[in-house]
Design a protein around this motif. Sequence first.
Motif, mmCIF file in Angstrom:
data_model
loop_
_atom_site.group_PDB
_atom_site.id
_atom_site.type_symbol
_atom_site.label_atom_id
_atom_site.label_comp_id
_atom_site.label_asym_id
_atom_site.label_seq_id
_atom_site.Cartn_x
_atom_site.Cartn_y
_atom_site.Cartn_z
ATOM 1 N N GLN A 263 -5.467 7.615 4.135
ATOM 2 C CA GLN A 263 -6.595 6.991 3.435
ATOM 3 C C GLN A 263 -6.599 5.469 3.576
ATOM 4 N N LYS A 264 -5.416 4.895 3.677
ATOM 5 C CA LYS A 264 -5.273 3.442 3.618
ATOM 6 C C LYS A 264 -5.413 2.746 4.971
ATOM 7 N N ILE B 228 -6.770 -7.993 -7.225
ATOM 8 C CA ILE B 228 -5.551 -8.773 -7.499
ATOM 9 C C ILE B 228 -5.514 -9.987 -6.565
ATOM 10 N N THR C 151 0.799 -1.221 0.000
ATOM 11 C CA THR C 151 0.000 0.000 0.000
ATOM 12 C C THR C 151 0.831 1.271 0.000
ATOM 13 N N TYR D 92 1.342 -11.045 -3.293
ATOM 14 C CA TYR D 92 -0.020 -11.459 -3.676
ATOM 15 C C TYR D 92 -0.093 -12.980 -3.820
ATOM 16 N N PHE E 6 9.088 0.903 -2.805
ATOM 17 C CA PHE E 6 8.210 0.478 -3.897
ATOM 18 C C PHE E 6 8.913 -0.650 -4.626
ATOM 19 N N GLU F 231 -11.941 4.289 -0.047
ATOM 20 C CA GLU F 231 -11.308 3.583 -1.162
ATOM 21 C C GLU F 231 -12.219 3.684 -2.390
ATOM 22 N N THR G 287 5.360 2.527 0.746
ATOM 23 C CA THR G 287 6.087 3.785 0.939
ATOM 24 C C THR G 287 5.060 4.894 1.009
HETATM 25 P P1 ADP Z 1 -4.164 3.449 -4.845
HETATM 26 O O1 ADP Z 1 -4.256 3.623 -6.342
HETATM 27 O O2 ADP Z 1 -5.101 4.328 -4.074
HETATM 28 O O3 ADP Z 1 -2.766 3.536 -4.319
HETATM 29 P P2 ADP Z 1 -5.079 0.744 -5.356
HETATM 30 O O4 ADP Z 1 -5.396 -0.412 -4.469
HETATM 31 O O5 ADP Z 1 -6.141 1.139 -6.329
HETATM 32 O O6 ADP Z 1 -4.643 1.969 -4.460
HETATM 33 O O7 ADP Z 1 -3.789 0.403 -6.223
HETATM 34 C C1 ADP Z 1 -2.517 0.352 -5.670
HETATM 35 C C2 ADP Z 1 -1.621 -0.470 -6.551
HETATM 36 O O8 ADP Z 1 -0.261 -0.132 -6.324
HETATM 37 C C3 ADP Z 1 -1.729 -1.966 -6.273
HETATM 38 O O9 ADP Z 1 -1.526 -2.670 -7.469
HETATM 39 C C4 ADP Z 1 -0.568 -2.208 -5.305
HETATM 40 O O10 ADP Z 1 -0.118 -3.538 -5.372
HETATM 41 C C5 ADP Z 1 0.472 -1.248 -5.842
HETATM 42 N N1 ADP Z 1 1.425 -0.775 -4.807
HETATM 43 C C6 ADP Z 1 1.173 0.085 -3.813
HETATM 44 N N2 ADP Z 1 2.286 0.281 -3.057
HETATM 45 C C7 ADP Z 1 3.257 -0.485 -3.586
HETATM 46 C C8 ADP Z 1 4.642 -0.730 -3.253
HETATM 47 N N3 ADP Z 1 5.218 -0.132 -2.197
HETATM 48 N N4 ADP Z 1 5.336 -1.589 -4.023
HETATM 49 C C9 ADP Z 1 4.748 -2.185 -5.087
HETATM 50 N N5 ADP Z 1 3.464 -2.003 -5.453
HETATM 51 C C10 ADP Z 1 2.717 -1.163 -4.716
#
Ligand code: ADP
Length: 461
Positions: free
Chosen positions: A287-288, A368, A282, A347, A338, A360, A312
Amino acid sequence: MKVLFCSSEVVPFAKTGGLADVAGALPVALEREGTQVKVALPKYRSVKDRGATEKMGKNVEVYLVENEKYFDRKELYGEGGADYPDNLERFSFFCKQLLDLLQKNKFKPDIIHCNDWQTALIPIYLQTTLSDNRFFQKTKTIFTIHNLAYQGLFGPEQFPLTGLNNELFNMQGLEFYGKVNLLKGGLLFSKFITTVSPTYAKEIQEPQFGCGLEGVLKERSNKLFGIINGLDYSVWNPSQDKHIFQKYDASSLSSKYKNKTGLQEELGLPKNSAIPLIGIITRLAEQKGIELVIGALNKMAKSKLQFVLLGTGDEKYHVALEKIKKKGYKNISIQIRFDNTLAHKIYAGSDMFLMPSYYEPCGLGQLISFKYGTIPIVRKTGGLADTVVDFDASKGSGNGFVFTDFTSEALFNTITRSIAVYSGKKALWSKLAGKVMQQDFSWNASAKEYIKLYRRALDEK
Ligand code: ADP
């Protein structure tokens, strides 16, 4: 039906966030459903550097609006944490120029589908400065909100740069607490408004989530719809995923454990395929619901489970998580960065996936997770409320674990509840995992919904 899809970012040309993913996938899905679609975005430096622009999908043409002064820059919207000061001018130009380009190319869309504040001036121009223009007489506009928090706010002195009549700068128009609010204009002047889930469409009509625009949204409530985003299964699919330890699908679910032990090994967690492994990936933002996770971590550390966090974001969460990391809990892995490859592995390797969001709009993580047979544990809000149904062992219904209260206790209790199912009957859990993998959250279903709405826009007077 002819559709022009306008977005300030589109995968694979330019991306800063989720909007680009939607704009890269939805037009292609619309084409598959028989629509004649073109996509438009600014010709940023990153687009120019790619050389010749290929088409999207089979035959989706891409219009690039060109202007060196405005778009030949390092970034899309700003640098070093500051927005470019001329963003209103840049995106006014984009909208005006695009409408000119359509007339020059004689492409007369039935629908112009706009996205977020950068394209909001298109419906406004069509209803005001271009209201007598015959070319666009029958064109209808759809406006999609991807993130209500970004509204395109500018000082009142910039209003003339839009080229709109000053009379529009009032409370019934684009004025918002003394500033220019482009998103507000988009909401007022488009035929229909959509956002990325039905529940979020309701939530944003209330002060808690409306970011000050709840009044406008409530007023246009009967023109506001929620359509859930799809997931790109060519990217997220455990049967083809090159990042994970072992490929699998619903018929070979037992191989998923190899991803779990592979992940445990990589993260330095004790290798154990029987212990429940919970993941979260995340942005570290309020928000999260990160504070709920932090509040539950001590208890989690003492429970029979393993936990991995990848994220991050806000500095305050980095500090808090580093502090927890120093405690050296053997069953907790905290990865502050990230990392797309690790994300795929989490996942695939986790048993459960956490999304305790405060709000959200749609959420991708739960979709996913489903595809990877990983059961989501979510707070009931926005797109999470629309896609995750609480599991009921007696009926075998549901596809995840859901809680409502925005507290660490509610989160921890729900984790405990999921572990009870996990550790209870192994066959029950496998059945649940197999079931969630077979759900279809592809873009096709969403594209059909959008087309229905386009039709309705064309039929309605
Ligand atoms: P948002 O767009 O609000 O951040 P979402 O759930 O719609 O939230 O999408 C987030 C996407 O970004 C997901 O695919 C998640 O796996 C990816 N993601 C978020 N943080 C990281 C991270 N630190 N490293 C890799 N992928 C990330």
